[in-house]
Enzyme design. Structure first.
Site, PDB file in Angstrom:
ATOM      1  N   SER A 262       0.845  -1.248  -0.073  1.00  0.00           N
ATOM      2  CA  SER A 262       0.082  -0.141  -0.070  1.00  0.00           C
ATOM      3  C   SER A 262       0.864   1.354  -0.034  1.00  0.00           C
ATOM      4  O   SER A 262       1.670   1.538  -0.873  1.00  0.00           O
ATOM      5  CB  SER A 262      -0.971  -0.080   1.090  1.00  0.00           C
ATOM      6  OG  SER A 262      -1.885   0.908   1.043  1.00  0.00           O
TER       7      SER A 262
ATOM      8  N   ASP B 173     -10.602  -5.491  -4.419  1.00  0.00           N
ATOM      9  CA  ASP B 173     -10.037  -4.779  -3.674  1.00  0.00           C
ATOM     10  C   ASP B 173     -11.055  -3.246  -3.237  1.00  0.00           C
ATOM     11  O   ASP B 173     -11.186  -2.879  -4.273  1.00  0.00           O
ATOM     12  CB  ASP B 173      -8.693  -4.263  -3.960  1.00  0.00           C
ATOM     13  CG  ASP B 173      -7.880  -3.466  -2.988  1.00  0.00           C
ATOM     14  OD1 ASP B 173      -8.248  -2.756  -2.200  1.00  0.00           O
ATOM     15  OD2 ASP B 173      -6.644  -3.416  -3.193  1.00  0.00           O
TER      16      ASP B 173
ATOM     17  N   HIS C 144      -7.374  -5.890   0.527  1.00  0.00           N
ATOM     18  CA  HIS C 144      -6.081  -4.973   0.266  1.00  0.00           C
ATOM     19  C   HIS C 144      -5.058  -5.464   0.941  1.00  0.00           C
ATOM     20  O   HIS C 144      -3.831  -4.807   0.537  1.00  0.00           O
ATOM     21  CB  HIS C 144      -6.555  -3.689   0.808  1.00  0.00           C
ATOM     22  CG  HIS C 144      -5.449  -2.389   0.310  1.00  0.00           C
ATOM     23  ND1 HIS C 144      -5.543  -2.034  -0.979  1.00  0.00           N
ATOM     24  CD2 HIS C 144      -4.718  -1.693   1.028  1.00  0.00           C
ATOM     25  CE1 HIS C 144      -4.578  -0.877  -0.999  1.00  0.00           C
ATOM     26  NE2 HIS C 144      -4.231  -0.936   0.294  1.00  0.00           N
TER      27      HIS C 144
END
Length: 266
Positions: free
Chosen positions: A93, A217, A245
């Site tokens: 991320s 996601d 995620h």
């Protein structure tokens, strides 16, 4: 840096170094399900971003960490202190964005990057045909909720981010991690994370990259993964059959297999 960011070195001493960079509200323990399988052949470096986990929280100066540059500098300082050569950066991320920025700044030190559920920008940009997944109002509401009720935000958002129902293992672990994060730092870094726009940096990626994207996601639409595949030089996109995620937490064996497959020829 080693002490300040709780750096841990393990695995094969003579192996190619893999440096793991975790995401918002997390710490290096989030990699625990994939590190053992890679430690047999690689030198493993994990650490906590400044302000997260067991890092020195007093080192988190809001002015310095108002963007991602300071986190990038921290990562490169760790690489320098450990005297790593041709390292592979594996980021999740916002940690993926930090990995890319570091690779762009010092490509001579980094051979490849693996981006787990990355996004250059969460914000929609209609005039430029970019669908990041959130409107300006969506993100402002998300940050306002975090500002007003850190624990409530953590309990509500963690299952969505993990792609699991509340109480499921990954959702529970993520909830606890969010709740452990210093609220003031979470509010500040949350705004940095969700309002970051590093599309130009992604378009000038200096190292080959593997993009791992879950096919369901809630935070990052498939259009973003395809945008990165099409715009990043040397990028390879692999779509995982997974929800959420955080595939390194929910489908760790798939992530390990993808990383091994990508690195088998180096």
């Amino acid at each position: 840096m080693i002490t300040r960011n709780n750096v841990v070195v393990s695995g094969a001493a003579g192996g190619r170094p893999l440096v793991f960079i975790h995401g918002f509200g997390c710490d290096q323990s989030m990699w625990r399900q994939i590190v053992p399988s890679l430690a047999e052949d690689f030198r493993i470096v994990t650490y906590d971003l400044t302000g997260m986990g067991q890092s020195d929280l007093s080192a988190y100066e809001p002015g310095r960490y108002a963007g991602l540059e300071a986190h990038t500098e921290d990562l490169l300082a760790i690489i320098d202190e450990l005297e790593l050569e041709k390292a592979v950066l594996i980021g999740h991320s916002i940690g993926a964005t930090i990995a890319l920025l570091a690779a762009n700044r010092a490509p001579e030190k980094i051979s490849r990057i693996v981006l787990v559920s990355p996004t250059p920008c969460f914000l929609n940009d209609g005039p430029h045909g970019y669908h990041g997944g959130f409107s300006q109002g969506d993100l402002e509401e998300l940050i306002s909720f975090l500002d007003e009720n850190h624990l409530g935000w953590s309990a509500q958002m963690a299952p969505t981010i993990a792609g699991q129902p509340a109480g499921a293992p990954a959702a529970d672990e993520l909830t606890q991690s969010f709740c452990r994060t210093d609220p003031a730092i979470a509010r500040h870094f949350g705004r940095v994370t969700f309002f970051a726009d590093e599309r130009p940096a992604f378009e000038r990626a200096a190292c080959p990259a593997l993009i791992l994207h879950c096919d369901d996601d809630a935070l990052v639409p498939m259009q973003v993964a395809e945008w990165m595949r099409d715009r990043m030089p040397g990028a390879t996109l692999k779509v995982l059959k997974a929800t959420g995620h955080c595939p390194h937490m929910t489908v760790p064996s798939d992530v390990v297999a993808a990383i091994r497959g990508y690195l088998k020829d180096i």
